[in-house]
Write an enzyme that holds these catalytic residues in place. Sequence first.
Site, PDB file in Angstrom:
ATOM      1  N   CYS A  28      -2.229   9.358   2.325  1.00 56.94           N
ATOM      2  CA  CYS A  28      -1.728   8.769   1.077  1.00 56.94           C
ATOM      3  C   CYS A  28      -2.607   9.146  -0.096  1.00 56.94           C
ATOM      4  O   CYS A  28      -2.141   9.218  -1.226  1.00 56.94           O
ATOM      5  CB  CYS A  28      -1.653   7.256   1.210  1.00 56.94           C
ATOM      6  SG  CYS A  28      -3.194   6.513   1.721  1.00 56.94           S
ATOM      7  N   GLU A  75       0.880  -1.179   0.000  1.00 63.60           N
ATOM      8  CA  GLU A  75       0.000   0.000   0.000  1.00 63.60           C
ATOM      9  C   GLU A  75       0.911   1.221   0.000  1.00 63.60           C
ATOM     10  O   GLU A  75       1.421   1.622   1.041  1.00 63.60           O
ATOM     11  CB  GLU A  75      -0.901  -0.019   1.247  1.00 63.60           C
ATOM     12  CG  GLU A  75      -1.919  -1.151   1.259  1.00 63.60           C
ATOM     13  CD  GLU A  75      -3.079  -0.927   0.295  1.00 63.60           C
ATOM     14  OE1 GLU A  75      -3.329   0.226  -0.096  1.00 63.60           O
ATOM     15  OE2 GLU A  75      -3.728  -1.923  -0.077  1.00 63.60           O
TER      16      GLU A  75
HETATM   17  P1  NAD Z   1       8.121   4.724   4.950  1.00 67.26           P
HETATM   18  O1  NAD Z   1       8.178   3.919   3.709  1.00 67.26           O
HETATM   19  O2  NAD Z   1       9.247   5.631   5.266  1.00 67.26           O
HETATM   20  O3  NAD Z   1       7.947   3.773   6.234  1.00 67.26           O
HETATM   21  C1  NAD Z   1       6.989   2.750   6.302  1.00 67.26           C
HETATM   22  C2  NAD Z   1       7.503   1.648   7.191  1.00 67.26           C
HETATM   23  O4  NAD Z   1       8.705   1.116   6.648  1.00 67.26           O
HETATM   24  C3  NAD Z   1       7.813   2.080   8.623  1.00 67.26           C
HETATM   25  O5  NAD Z   1       7.263   1.140   9.511  1.00 67.26           O
HETATM   26  C4  NAD Z   1       9.322   2.107   8.668  1.00 67.26           C
HETATM   27  O6  NAD Z   1       9.832   1.726   9.918  1.00 67.26           O
HETATM   28  C5  NAD Z   1       9.733   1.091   7.625  1.00 67.26           C
HETATM   29  N1  NAD Z   1      11.005   1.418   6.997  1.00 67.26           N
HETATM   30  C6  NAD Z   1      11.512   2.661   6.768  1.00 67.26           C
HETATM   31  N2  NAD Z   1      12.710   2.587   6.155  1.00 67.26           N
HETATM   32  C7  NAD Z   1      12.979   1.285   5.986  1.00 67.26           C
HETATM   33  C8  NAD Z   1      14.058   0.545   5.403  1.00 67.26           C
HETATM   34  N3  NAD Z   1      15.137   1.139   4.872  1.00 67.26           N
HETATM   35  N4  NAD Z   1      13.976  -0.807   5.383  1.00 67.26           N
HETATM   36  C9  NAD Z   1      12.911  -1.434   5.904  1.00 67.26           C
HETATM   37  N5  NAD Z   1      11.876  -0.791   6.482  1.00 67.26           N
HETATM   38  C10 NAD Z   1      11.881   0.532   6.516  1.00 67.26           C
HETATM   39  O7  NAD Z   1       6.724   5.497   4.855  1.00 67.26           O
HETATM   40  P2  NAD Z   1       6.114   6.550   5.867  1.00 67.26           P
HETATM   41  O8  NAD Z   1       6.919   7.805   5.799  1.00 67.26           O
HETATM   42  O9  NAD Z   1       5.871   5.913   7.180  1.00 67.26           O
HETATM   43  O10 NAD Z   1       4.687   6.798   5.210  1.00 67.26           O
HETATM   44  C11 NAD Z   1       4.453   7.727   4.203  1.00 67.26           C
HETATM   45  C12 NAD Z   1       4.260   7.040   2.872  1.00 67.26           C
HETATM   46  O11 NAD Z   1       3.313   5.988   3.009  1.00 67.26           O
HETATM   47  C13 NAD Z   1       3.687   7.978   1.836  1.00 67.26           C
HETATM   48  O12 NAD Z   1       4.289   7.711   0.590  1.00 67.26           O
HETATM   49  C14 NAD Z   1       2.212   7.603   1.791  1.00 67.26           C
HETATM   50  O13 NAD Z   1       1.581   7.901   0.585  1.00 67.26           O
HETATM   51  C15 NAD Z   1       2.291   6.129   2.033  1.00 67.26           C
HETATM   52  N6  NAD Z   1       1.037   5.633   2.589  1.00 67.26           N
HETATM   53  C16 NAD Z   1       0.280   4.788   1.843  1.00 67.26           C
HETATM   54  C17 NAD Z   1      -0.940   4.357   2.333  1.00 67.26           C
HETATM   55  C18 NAD Z   1      -1.817   3.450   1.531  1.00 67.26           C
HETATM   56  O14 NAD Z   1      -2.765   2.919   2.100  1.00 67.26           O
HETATM   57  N7  NAD Z   1      -1.558   3.231   0.260  1.00 67.26           N
HETATM   58  C19 NAD Z   1      -1.369   4.764   3.601  1.00 67.26           C
HETATM   59  C20 NAD Z   1      -0.558   5.614   4.331  1.00 67.26           C
HETATM   60  C21 NAD Z   1       0.655   6.040   3.828  1.00 67.26           C
END
Ligand code: NAD
Length: 455
Positions: free
Chosen positions: A244, A210
């Site tokens: 998102c 997602e």
């Molecule tokens: P992110 O990708 O930075 O983090 C998401 C998760 O991944 C966190 O739990 C984090 O700990 C983990 N993570 C971060 N870096 C990592 C790495 N190098 N290796 C492994 N895991 C890692 O995203 P965010 O900043 O938490 O969220 C914002 C993004 O999420 C935006 O792009 C938004 O559009 C998207 N989003 C999508 C939905 C959806 O339903 N499609 C919902 C909410 C947010």
Amino acid sequence: MSNPSEALATARNAFSTGITKNAPFRLNQLKALLRLYEENTPAIIAALTEDLHKSKYESLISEVDYLKNDALNMIYNLSTWMEPEKPEKTLVNIMDQVIIHKEPYGVVLIIGAWNYPLQLVFAPLAGAIAAGNCALLKPSELAPASSKLIAELVPKYLDNDCFKVIEGGVAETSALLKLRFDYIFFTGSTHIGKIVSEAAAKFLTPVTLELGGKSPVYVDNTVDIEIAVNRIMWGKCFNSGQSCIAPDYLLCTKEVQEKFIETTKKVITQWYGEKVKQSPDYGRIINDNHFKRIVKLLEGTKIVYGGEYDSNERYIAPTIVVDVKPTDPIMQEEIFGPILPIITIDNAVDAINFVNQGEKPLALYVFSNKKTDIDLFIKNTSSGGVCINDTMMHFSCESLPFGGVGNSGLGAYHGRYSFDTFTHKKGTLVKNAGKLGEKLQNARYPPYNESKAKF
Ligand code: NAD
């Protein structure tokens, strides 16, 4: 805090006992999840205020009430969804039973994002429970109060062996991704989604991703501009634009742009007063890094509304920028903040061409009363979902699958689709083993003579 390998081993043992396959167990866990939401609403609101300055009302509608409805829907429909399906039979299988059995994958990993920190962990969890899986949950470290609360509450309400929380950031998530899960459900950025996908590929673990992206809005001159502004700016200001599916940028003619800006000034004052910063209903940016990133996007832009910010509070006013070029930094990444760039175009076809030059968005919004133009958008663009004459509201329609396509994601969930996401559909053929059944099968056995070939 649980060690990832030990937590997985415990969950695997629990799954192998078969406990999660029982309908009463699933039902009890879903009811416990519902109690968790009901009995901890004040604590949930407090955590969301601490992490995001989320107003009580936004916390209720986008997290607590949303989750309650989701759990209730699962509780109500669980037995129907669990029923094996009996698909149509062809003549070849007329004497047989053709069944689709619903099987849980096993132990699933759910990785959440920070913007709706409880919903994005608990909504997939409800689907995983309903489908009979065990789960390890990794809430986002960037919403620490919410993450701590999830880690405190899950062991109090859910089965301790089947459902476990692993708190932490990149190091902990990376450690989890080295392990073999039976399904991974990830919510977050496209960039990290690719890392998750790569890790999953090592074990051929199925994934739902997602992700995010730039969700466009098109507005034409046939709509009531006040209604359009209400619905677009609500999507932009809700959670300070950190959704998102927040409308990312606006495509409209010069004429619509002028009306849009004037109406926005009126609407924002009606909602938040003259001093938006002082409104209890307006949120803040999650952390300093994101605050700096968003403020930097404003550099060199022509601000026609808003533009104020305060780094001490991580406050950014609802802002509109114009004369935006597709090559500007603000058009190169998902904004994820309360800034709306407007790109002027001449008509719907121009807008469609613009949208199609970018990656497939998570949502596409069209404000128009022209059915032909609405159809044009639906047929000629690809996006995770579409919402006509509103923003974000398709998310709350539980009968619609929610998910992205291309760069905005893979797979979908919500309501029945959550159950399906965490369910392996096992096609099962039970052949008739009687003499008559065997006679009907005779044609497939050698010798393959001419008359059989004709048959
Ligand atoms: P992110 O990708 O930075 O983090 C998401 C998760 O991944 C966190 O739990 C984090 O700990 C983990 N993570 C971060 N870096 C990592 C790495 N190098 N290796 C492994 N895991 C890692 O995203 P965010 O900043 O938490 O969220 C914002 C993004 O999420 C935006 O792009 C938004 O559009 C998207 N989003 C999508 C939905 C959806 O339903 N499609 C919902 C909410 C947010």
